[in-house]
Design a protein around this motif. Structure first.
Motif, PDB file in Angstrom:
ATOM      1  N   UNK A 152      10.014  13.376  -8.005  1.00  0.00           N
ATOM      2  CA  UNK A 152      10.880  13.121  -6.847  1.00  0.00           C
ATOM      3  C   UNK A 152      11.728  11.864  -7.010  1.00  0.00           C
ATOM      4  N   UNK A 153      11.697  11.237  -8.181  1.00  0.00           N
ATOM      5  CA  UNK A 153      12.362   9.943  -8.354  1.00  0.00           C
ATOM      6  C   UNK A 153      13.871  10.047  -8.510  1.00  0.00           C
ATOM      7  N   UNK A 154      14.373  11.134  -9.056  1.00  0.00           N
ATOM      8  CA  UNK A 154      15.813  11.229  -9.318  1.00  0.00           C
ATOM      9  C   UNK A 154      16.584  11.415  -8.012  1.00  0.00           C
ATOM     10  N   UNK A 155      17.546  10.548  -7.734  1.00  0.00           N
ATOM     11  CA  UNK A 155      18.302  10.637  -6.472  1.00  0.00           C
ATOM     12  C   UNK A 155      19.111  11.923  -6.323  1.00  0.00           C
ATOM     13  N   UNK A 156      19.432  12.566  -7.446  1.00  0.00           N
ATOM     14  CA  UNK A 156      20.242  13.792  -7.381  1.00  0.00           C
ATOM     15  C   UNK A 156      19.485  14.985  -7.964  1.00  0.00           C
ATOM     16  N   UNK A 157      18.164  14.855  -8.052  1.00  0.00           N
ATOM     17  CA  UNK A 157      17.280  15.908  -8.575  1.00  0.00           C
ATOM     18  C   UNK A 157      17.793  16.509  -9.881  1.00  0.00           C
ATOM     19  N   UNK A 158      18.289  15.632 -10.745  1.00  0.00           N
ATOM     20  CA  UNK A 158      18.762  16.107 -12.049  1.00  0.00           C
ATOM     21  C   UNK A 158      17.604  16.398 -12.991  1.00  0.00           C
ATOM     22  N   UNK A 159      16.474  15.729 -12.774  1.00  0.00           N
ATOM     23  CA  UNK A 159      15.276  15.963 -13.582  1.00  0.00           C
ATOM     24  C   UNK A 159      14.176  16.479 -12.666  1.00  0.00           C
ATOM     25  N   UNK A 160      13.760  17.712 -12.903  1.00  0.00           N
ATOM     26  CA  UNK A 160      12.708  18.331 -12.103  1.00  0.00           C
ATOM     27  C   UNK A 160      11.818  19.154 -13.024  1.00  0.00           C
ATOM     28  N   UNK A 161      10.823  19.777 -12.438  1.00  0.00           N
ATOM     29  CA  UNK A 161       9.956  20.646 -13.228  1.00  0.00           C
ATOM     30  C   UNK A 161      10.719  21.851 -13.766  1.00  0.00           C
ATOM     31  N   UNK A 162      11.865  22.142 -13.162  1.00  0.00           N
ATOM     32  CA  UNK A 162      12.668  23.275 -13.613  1.00  0.00           C
ATOM     33  C   UNK A 162      13.592  22.966 -14.765  1.00  0.00           C
ATOM     34  N   UNK A 163      13.700  21.679 -15.131  1.00  0.00           N
ATOM     35  CA  UNK A 163      14.555  21.319 -16.255  1.00  0.00           C
ATOM     36  C   UNK A 163      15.484  20.170 -15.934  1.00  0.00           C
ATOM     37  N   UNK A 164      16.539  20.048 -16.730  1.00  0.00           N
ATOM     38  CA  UNK A 164      17.441  18.903 -16.675  1.00  0.00           C
ATOM     39  C   UNK A 164      18.858  19.371 -16.384  1.00  0.00           C
ATOM     40  N   UNK A 165      19.421  18.883 -15.292  1.00  0.00           N
ATOM     41  CA  UNK A 165      20.806  19.178 -14.926  1.00  0.00           C
ATOM     42  C   UNK A 165      21.661  18.024 -15.443  1.00  0.00           C
ATOM     43  N   UNK A 168      24.803  16.935 -13.339  1.00  0.00           N
ATOM     44  CA  UNK A 168      24.470  16.162 -12.139  1.00  0.00           C
ATOM     45  C   UNK A 168      24.074  14.740 -12.503  1.00  0.00           C
ATOM     46  N   UNK A 169      23.364  14.595 -13.610  1.00  0.00           N
ATOM     47  CA  UNK A 169      22.944  13.273 -14.072  1.00  0.00           C
ATOM     48  C   UNK A 169      24.160  12.403 -14.379  1.00  0.00           C
ATOM     49  N   UNK A 170      25.081  12.912 -15.171  1.00  0.00           N
ATOM     50  CA  UNK A 170      26.243  12.113 -15.557  1.00  0.00           C
ATOM     51  C   UNK A 170      27.164  11.839 -14.365  1.00  0.00           C
ATOM     52  N   UNK A 171      27.258  12.784 -13.454  1.00  0.00           N
ATOM     53  CA  UNK A 171      28.066  12.547 -12.253  1.00  0.00           C
ATOM     54  C   UNK A 171      27.483  11.399 -11.432  1.00  0.00           C
ATOM     55  N   UNK A 172      26.166  11.341 -11.345  1.00  0.00           N
ATOM     56  CA  UNK A 172      25.504  10.248 -10.630  1.00  0.00           C
ATOM     57  C   UNK A 172      25.716   8.925 -11.356  1.00  0.00           C
TER      58      UNK A 172
END
Length: 212
Positions: A152-165, A168-172
């Motif tokens: 739950x640490x990623x502010x934009x849920x780019x890293x979750x159990x479902x994988x890596x977005x 979204x990460x770079x946009x943040x």
């Protein structure tokens, strides 16, 4: 030469044994023993940034330092230096899992028994014989981590159990968050990472290269 000798010599340059395993005929270096090397914290960043590679203007000072130091160490030990950058590209993530000291975390990043989600490998040394391996009886630190704050640490849920977005990460990161100066919030949330001793300056160095 024992693994204790290798560890003592590596420690002179603030490098630590991050895992050891026996390689086989199917591995590019051939049969023998591979010792994975990572930053020995706290103190690694202060040591490495005083090296000549960080005093010039050429690119990739950390990789150049790693290549110089680990190659020299391998030569002293009669081994072969291997790196997670440049060519040939070696399967360090697979090797990490084989070492019994790194595992897939709930967010799919590697988690290490000492470095947590801040794990990084500066290189490895292949020895042409089967050294006695240390016992690796520990389980993944995530197994007993009830809160699993990484999820739950990623502010934009780019890293979750479902994988890596990655988009979204770079946009943040474009917005200039604390991730850029202190490191990924997911990695920092890991309880093992928090006790590892990696400096914000080192995390900022890596983030600048990940998101220039």
């Amino acid at each position: 030469m024992t693994l204790d000798t290798l560890r003592a010599l590596a420690a002179e340059d603030r490098l630590a044994d991050f895992g050891v395993f026996h390689s086989t005929e199917d591995d590019a270096p051939g049969p023998g023993t591979i010792v994975l090397l990572g930053p020995d914290e706290p103190g690694f960043w202060a040591h490495v940034t005083n090296a000549p590679e960080f005093a010039d203007t050429r690119p990739d000072p950390l990789d150049r330092w790693s290549r110089r130091v680990i190659s020299a160490l391998a030569d002293r030990l009669g081994g072969t230096a291997l790196f997670p950058f440049g060519t040939p590209l070696h399967p360090f993530m697979t090797w990490a899992l084989r070492s019994g000291r790194a595992w897939a975390s709930p967010v799919q990043l590697l988690v290490h028994d000492r470095a947590g989600l801040m794990v990084s490998y500066r290189g490895a040394i292949h020895l042409g014989y089967r050294a006695d391996l240390p016992s690796t009886t520990s389980d993944s630190p995530c197994r007993d981590c009830r809160s699993q704050p990484c999820l739950t640490a990623c502010p934009v849920t780019a890293l979750t159990s479902g994988g890596y977005d990655i988009a979204a990460c770079h946009a943040w990161l474009d917005t200039g968050p604390a991730c850029m100066s202190q490191g990924c919030e997911v990695r920092r949330a890991c309880p093992v990472s928090r006790g590892y001793g990696r400096t914000d300056a080192q995390s900022a160095f890596h983030m600048e290269r990940f998101h220039p």
